[in-house]
Write a protein that holds these residues in place. Sequence first.
Motif, PDB file in Angstrom:
ATOM      1  N   LYS A 120       0.839  -1.245   0.059  1.00 24.72           N
ATOM      2  CA  LYS A 120      -0.025   0.042  -0.059  1.00 24.72           C
ATOM      3  C   LYS A 120       0.833   1.285  -0.058  1.00 24.72           C
ATOM      4  N   ILE A 121       2.026   1.348   0.564  1.00 20.21           N
ATOM      5  CA  ILE A 121       2.828   2.357   0.917  1.00 20.21           C
ATOM      6  C   ILE A 121       3.527   2.569  -0.620  1.00 20.21           C
ATOM      7  N   LEU A 122       3.856   1.297  -1.208  1.00 18.67           N
ATOM      8  CA  LEU A 122       4.388   1.422  -2.509  1.00 18.67           C
ATOM      9  C   LEU A 122       3.723   2.021  -3.703  1.00 18.67           C
ATOM     10  N   SER A 123       2.298   1.605  -3.349  1.00 16.97           N
ATOM     11  CA  SER A 123       1.319   1.953  -4.514  1.00 16.97           C
ATOM     12  C   SER A 123       1.236   3.571  -4.538  1.00 16.97           C
ATOM     13  N   TYR A 124       1.484   4.254  -3.564  1.00 14.50           N
ATOM     14  CA  TYR A 124       1.330   5.770  -3.895  1.00 14.50           C
ATOM     15  C   TYR A 124       2.935   6.294  -4.474  1.00 14.50           C
TER      16      TYR A 124
END
Length: 594
Positions: A120-124
């Motif tokens: 989820k962090i990487l998705s930003y």
Amino acid sequence: MPLTARQRSIHNKNGAKRSASFSKGKRSRKSSEGEYLYTSAPTDLRSVAYPGGAIALCLLISARLASAYWGQIADCDETYNYWEPLHYLVYGNGLQTWEYSPTYAIRSYMPLWLFAVPAKILSYLTTPVSVFYTLRALLAVMTACAELMFYKAVCHEFGVHVGRVWLCLTLPAAGCFASTAAMLPSAWSSALVSAALACWWRKRYPPAVLLTAATVLLSWPFTALLGVPIAIDMLFLKKQYTDFIKWSLIALIVILLPSVVVDSWQYGRLVVAPWNIVAYNIFTEHGPDLYGVEPWTYYFVNGFLNFNIIWVLALSAPPLLLACAAVCRRPARAAFCAPYALSLLPLALWLAVFLAQPHKEERFLYPVYSMVVLAGAISLDCLQKLTFAVGTELFRWRKERERRHYIVYTGPLVVMCVLLAGAANLSRITALYNHYQGPMTILRHLPDQVDHQLNVCFGKEWYRSPSSFHLPDSYRIRFIPSEFSGQLPAPYDDGHNATRIIHPHFNDQNKGDNRTYLQASECHYLVDSDIGTPTTLQPPYHKNVNTWDTVASVPILDATKSHKIFRAFYIPVLSNKNVVYANLYLLRNKIINI
């Protein structure tokens, strides 16, 4: 006997002063083990070379990262039961299988959340396909760290020579290449089991119990079978009843309780997922027999494809160990080591149980892959000892038998076997890459983001989908009718409570239900191939140029038209003449305005 890691440490760091202190009887119990190791080593073996921890870790990480970036998704179960629900947790859309229906709830969301948080962090910060490969790299690094623990423990428990042979055999192993970065419970269990066995061999019982509990409660409940030797050692040999019960209870509280909380929240009712999957596979008549029923020879053939001569050596370990015990004069192991029978019991139990099951799949052996290589390394060590024993009777080795070591004379045998196994494994990996890399790249040819939802459909090639992570955000994977009559996934509903919704189109008997399918005319893009004979449900869409425009095509093996040997292993020049490639197409619907 070969040097172990502890012997090397004692010899290199403390030298003659430490060895002298052994004779004075002033050492603790652990040092008495070191005394045995130091004084039992022949002079020419005390400077044996083997990779240290840092070098071994670099080698393992390099090999496993190669798997993460060049390996394929070999099992559609990985796509639909793990990458797709993970995509839903991260991006809010994906495909749901019947196993994730609240009616059955045999899959846990807890391990997926462990990956969903960093994803989820990487998705930003990056694209979904970059998130996909970053997670595979994370799995690869975690596996390499567990294998490092295993390597060090093997050096300690079985000797440095067996340890370095294990490392040389496992680095290029095709089976390990396939399992390392897989988003599958059996692959997670492979790492956790390796770490648990490493702790057990080093007599670190609390982490051994916790890691075994983690693989059982978070990953795959059936791996409890691999913890049986640890329990036998603690309960019957060491009499550590209190520690075993204490750490088992701690594991239940720390691991199972949070899992139950997470799954119960996701499904909207009380769920103990590990129990549900055990109950389905053991206590239902249809559970183990609906998918992948194979003959008893399946694992023997599959094991040879993935490990070649290593597999043969591993299966030969019991008779070779018995032969060594009968022929060799020197004690095989130090007194503080567990018996071979107990150390190799996890592999024996696993093979015995899964060979008897009608449902057989390659991934079911992932948890014991490190043990397979270890058994092969031990067998190779036994062959060296037996060769040396025969050589002392036939040649002039007898004069130096007591002063010299069997490794000095039989080194070429090991080098030959390691090179042969490595070449065969690299041949297998190259064949898999050449034959099946197409599905991992075909969706890269989709156009950039658009401002409305587009459907990318799969028909007869439904099992080749690399997951929604390979699509831009505005695209969705859907299915169209084909000759396949089994049950396929359906899209998660929109909304925050999609995991709690019970759909009537799901069942636990693999009965197809096409209520969620689209018609080909509703698809904006379609993945098709020219493999097989066209039928009414599987027409050659790529030939209908009035409706479909070919965006891209990639080669893919037509297995039915290819030679069995040359499709399994890559042999320069010969493979290209004996395998047949078809095309995998990405088609665009010319009728629908995109």
